[in-house]
Design a protein around this motif. Structure first.
Motif, PDB file in Angstrom:
ATOM      1  N   LEU A  80       0.864  -1.184   0.000  1.00  0.00           N
ATOM      2  CA  LEU A  80       0.000   0.000   0.000  1.00  0.00           C
ATOM      3  C   LEU A  80       0.900   1.233   0.000  1.00  0.00           C
ATOM      4  N   TRP A  81       0.703   2.104  -0.992  1.00  0.00           N
ATOM      5  CA  TRP A  81       1.515   3.326  -1.054  1.00  0.00           C
ATOM      6  C   TRP A  81       0.732   4.504  -0.498  1.00  0.00           C
ATOM      7  N   GLU A  82       1.388   5.270   0.389  1.00  0.00           N
ATOM      8  CA  GLU A  82       0.790   6.494   0.931  1.00  0.00           C
ATOM      9  C   GLU A  82       1.889   7.547   0.971  1.00  0.00           C
ATOM     10  N   ASN A  83       1.713   8.629   0.252  1.00  0.00           N
ATOM     11  CA  ASN A  83       2.723   9.709   0.183  1.00  0.00           C
ATOM     12  C   ASN A  83       4.125   9.153  -0.045  1.00  0.00           C
ATOM     13  N   GLU A  84       4.322   8.440  -1.123  1.00  0.00           N
ATOM     14  CA  GLU A  84       5.638   7.901  -1.496  1.00  0.00           C
ATOM     15  C   GLU A  84       6.133   6.796  -0.575  1.00  0.00           C
ATOM     16  N   GLU A  85       5.411   6.528   0.510  1.00  0.00           N
ATOM     17  CA  GLU A  85       5.848   5.498   1.452  1.00  0.00           C
ATOM     18  C   GLU A  85       5.075   4.221   1.178  1.00  0.00           C
ATOM     19  N   MET A  86       5.786   3.103   1.242  1.00  0.00           N
ATOM     20  CA  MET A  86       5.118   1.816   1.036  1.00  0.00           C
ATOM     21  C   MET A  86       5.052   1.071   2.353  1.00  0.00           C
ATOM     22  N   ARG A  87       3.877   0.495   2.647  1.00  0.00           N
ATOM     23  CA  ARG A  87       3.835  -0.440   3.760  1.00  0.00           C
ATOM     24  C   ARG A  87       3.051  -1.673   3.356  1.00  0.00           C
ATOM     25  N   ILE A  88       3.357  -2.742   4.085  1.00  0.00           N
ATOM     26  CA  ILE A  88       2.733  -4.028   3.780  1.00  0.00           C
ATOM     27  C   ILE A  88       1.519  -4.202   4.681  1.00  0.00           C
ATOM     28  N   VAL A  89       0.406  -4.558   4.080  1.00  0.00           N
ATOM     29  CA  VAL A  89      -0.815  -4.778   4.869  1.00  0.00           C
ATOM     30  C   VAL A  89      -1.402  -6.152   4.546  1.00  0.00           C
ATOM     31  N   ILE A  90      -2.203  -6.645   5.470  1.00  0.00           N
ATOM     32  CA  ILE A  90      -2.896  -7.915   5.239  1.00  0.00           C
ATOM     33  C   ILE A  90      -4.045  -7.674   4.269  1.00  0.00           C
ATOM     34  N   ALA A  91      -4.192  -8.571   3.300  1.00  0.00           N
ATOM     35  CA  ALA A  91      -5.228  -8.412   2.276  1.00  0.00           C
ATOM     36  C   ALA A  91      -6.129  -9.647   2.246  1.00  0.00           C
ATOM     37  N   ASP A  92      -6.917  -9.775   1.204  1.00  0.00           N
ATOM     38  CA  ASP A  92      -7.769 -10.944   0.972  1.00  0.00           C
ATOM     39  C   ASP A  92      -8.787 -11.099   2.102  1.00  0.00           C
ATOM     40  N   GLU A  93      -8.862 -12.261   2.723  1.00  0.00           N
ATOM     41  CA  GLU A  93      -9.856 -12.509   3.777  1.00  0.00           C
ATOM     42  C   GLU A  93      -9.250 -13.396   4.847  1.00  0.00           C
ATOM     43  N   ILE A  94      -9.853 -13.360   6.022  1.00  0.00           N
ATOM     44  CA  ILE A  94      -9.507 -14.332   7.076  1.00  0.00           C
ATOM     45  C   ILE A  94     -10.834 -14.932   7.509  1.00  0.00           C
ATOM     46  N   SER A  95     -11.015 -16.222   7.245  1.00  0.00           N
ATOM     47  CA  SER A  95     -12.330 -16.839   7.433  1.00  0.00           C
ATOM     48  C   SER A  95     -12.153 -18.350   7.530  1.00  0.00           C
ATOM     49  N   PRO A  96     -13.233 -19.092   7.755  1.00  0.00           N
ATOM     50  CA  PRO A  96     -13.090 -20.564   7.776  1.00  0.00           C
ATOM     51  C   PRO A  96     -12.682 -21.150   6.422  1.00  0.00           C
ATOM     52  N   ASP A  97     -12.680 -20.324   5.348  1.00  0.00           N
ATOM     53  CA  ASP A  97     -12.105 -20.787   4.072  1.00  0.00           C
ATOM     54  C   ASP A  97     -10.583 -20.850   4.173  1.00  0.00           C
ATOM     55  N   SER A  98     -10.014 -19.977   4.979  1.00  0.00           N
ATOM     56  CA  SER A  98      -8.549 -19.830   4.974  1.00  0.00           C
ATOM     57  C   SER A  98      -7.908 -20.215   6.314  1.00  0.00           C
ATOM     58  N   CYS A  99      -8.715 -20.729   7.237  1.00  0.00           N
ATOM     59  CA  CYS A  99      -8.196 -21.175   8.541  1.00  0.00           C
ATOM     60  C   CYS A  99      -8.662 -22.604   8.806  1.00  0.00           C
ATOM     61  N   ARG A 100      -7.908 -23.351   9.581  1.00  0.00           N
ATOM     62  CA  ARG A 100      -8.445 -24.594  10.156  1.00  0.00           C
ATOM     63  C   ARG A 100      -8.786 -24.316  11.611  1.00  0.00           C
ATOM     64  N   LEU A 101     -10.024 -24.611  11.974  1.00  0.00           N
ATOM     65  CA  LEU A 101     -10.520 -24.332  13.325  1.00  0.00           C
ATOM     66  C   LEU A 101     -11.156 -25.603  13.868  1.00  0.00           C
ATOM     67  N   TRP A 102     -10.646 -26.083  14.987  1.00  0.00           N
ATOM     68  CA  TRP A 102     -11.192 -27.315  15.589  1.00  0.00           C
ATOM     69  C   TRP A 102     -11.790 -26.975  16.944  1.00  0.00           C
ATOM     70  N   ASP A 103     -12.929 -27.586  17.238  1.00  0.00           N
ATOM     71  CA  ASP A 103     -13.519 -27.412  18.557  1.00  0.00           C
ATOM     72  C   ASP A 103     -12.534 -27.936  19.618  1.00  0.00           C
ATOM     73  N   VAL A 104     -12.318 -27.138  20.658  1.00  0.00           N
ATOM     74  CA  VAL A 104     -11.313 -27.485  21.666  1.00  0.00           C
ATOM     75  C   VAL A 104     -11.648 -28.805  22.370  1.00  0.00           C
ATOM     76  N   LYS A 105     -12.923 -29.025  22.642  1.00  0.00           N
ATOM     77  CA  LYS A 105     -13.311 -30.213  23.422  1.00  0.00           C
ATOM     78  C   LYS A 105     -13.410 -31.462  22.558  1.00  0.00           C
ATOM     79  N   THR A 106     -14.013 -31.335  21.376  1.00  0.00           N
ATOM     80  CA  THR A 106     -14.325 -32.528  20.572  1.00  0.00           C
ATOM     81  C   THR A 106     -13.390 -32.723  19.373  1.00  0.00           C
TER      82      THR A 106
END
Ligand code: TMP
Ligand code: ASP
Length: 253
Positions: free
Chosen positions: A183-209
């Motif tokens: 992402l460029w802002e006033n000649e400066e570049m920084r890295i940011v998180i893009a896309d999505e964070i969701s159950p499509d892109s994470c593995r999530l397991w129930d803690v108990k079962t």
């Protein structure tokens, strides 16, 4: 939807021209694919839930000073994002062995890893998103060493934070994938998180079962796929009221 110029269509999302320069509208579809598009299907209501889940998680990350492309949610299936130059890498952080790590290295799924492991995959569908090393990334110029340092440290911070956030609602963050953009802002570049964070892109397991509450239910034909996404949203306290079983026909307003 049809009024705006379509910039890009991926497997699960569409990007449209945004209302102001430097912005885009990210539309979440119900389409699901796995194994590099060889398995295709629809998870009813997924787009609505992933829009909200990704909003929720990116806002939380923003609050602790981790920059993302997210600006604000526009409606049930769309969010306004900053336009970034996507770095052609998928950064995967793993806490517990599963998926391709288990397959590649013969480690039984569910084995806790000695420490969190960060991996890089090249975003290239024709090649099936191959695993690549820092050497490949810097030699071929996909990212500079400084970009990689930023991506690695941001990924580990996200892992620490999200591990705690999900544990608080009874979910184990097994692994997840992040994408980054410049992402460029006033000649400066920084890295940011893009896309999505969701159950499509994470593995999530129930803690108990150890029940899987993510896209592996689709990948592995485990059934109750929609319910798994709803359960994640419900635990995060963001399931839109009265929408259970009724997310299919929700389009952008
Ligand atoms: P993997 O075990 O199949 O390599 O997946 C690791 C993590 O990355 C898992 O949480 C699912 C996520 N992922 C994506 O978001 N997109 C992909 O294309 C792949 C292969 C994995
Ligand atoms: N999204 C990827 C694909 O379509 C793979 C996956 O998530 O399993 O192929």
């Amino acid at each position: 939807m049809s009024r705006r110029r379509r910039i890009y269509e991926g497997k699960a999302k569409v990007l449209f021209e945004g209302p102001e320069p430097g912005t885009l509208v990210q539309y979440f579809k119900d389409d699901a694919t796995a194994f590099n598009n060889r398995k295709q299907g629809v998870i009813s209501g997924k787009g609505v839930l992933n829009n909200r889940i990704s909003e929720y998680l990116m806002v939380r990350l923003g609050e602790i000073g981790i920059a993302t492309h997210f600006v604000r949610r526009l409606n049930m299936r769309e969010q306004l994002i900053r336009e970034v130059e996507i770095i052609p890498l998928e950064v995967v952080v793993r806490n517990i062995a599963a998926g391709s790590l288990s397959k590649r290295l013969g480690i039984i799924e569910g084995t806790p890893l000695p420490r969190s492991i960060v991996e890089y995959y090249l975003k290239n569908d024709d090649l099936g998103d191959p695993l690549v090393s820092e050497e490949h990334i810097t030699a071929f110029g996909w990212a500079a060493p400084q970009d990689l340092d930023d991506m690695m440290s941001m990924s580990l911070r996200v892992n620490d934070y999200l591990t705690g956030l999900f544990l608080g609602v009874g979910l184990r963050l097994v692994d997840f994938k992040l994408e980054f953009g410049r992402l460029w802002e006033n000649e400066e570049m920084r890295i940011v998180i893009a896309d999505e964070i969701s159950p499509d892109s994470c593995r999530l397991w129930d803690v108990k079962t150890n029940q899987k509450l993510d896209k592996d239910r689709f990948r592995e034909d485990l059934g109750a796929v929609e319910e798994a996404y709803q359960e994640v949203a419900r635990r995060l306290g963001i399931l839109p009221e009265g929408t259970v079983g009724d997310l299919t026909n929700v389009q952008a307003i």
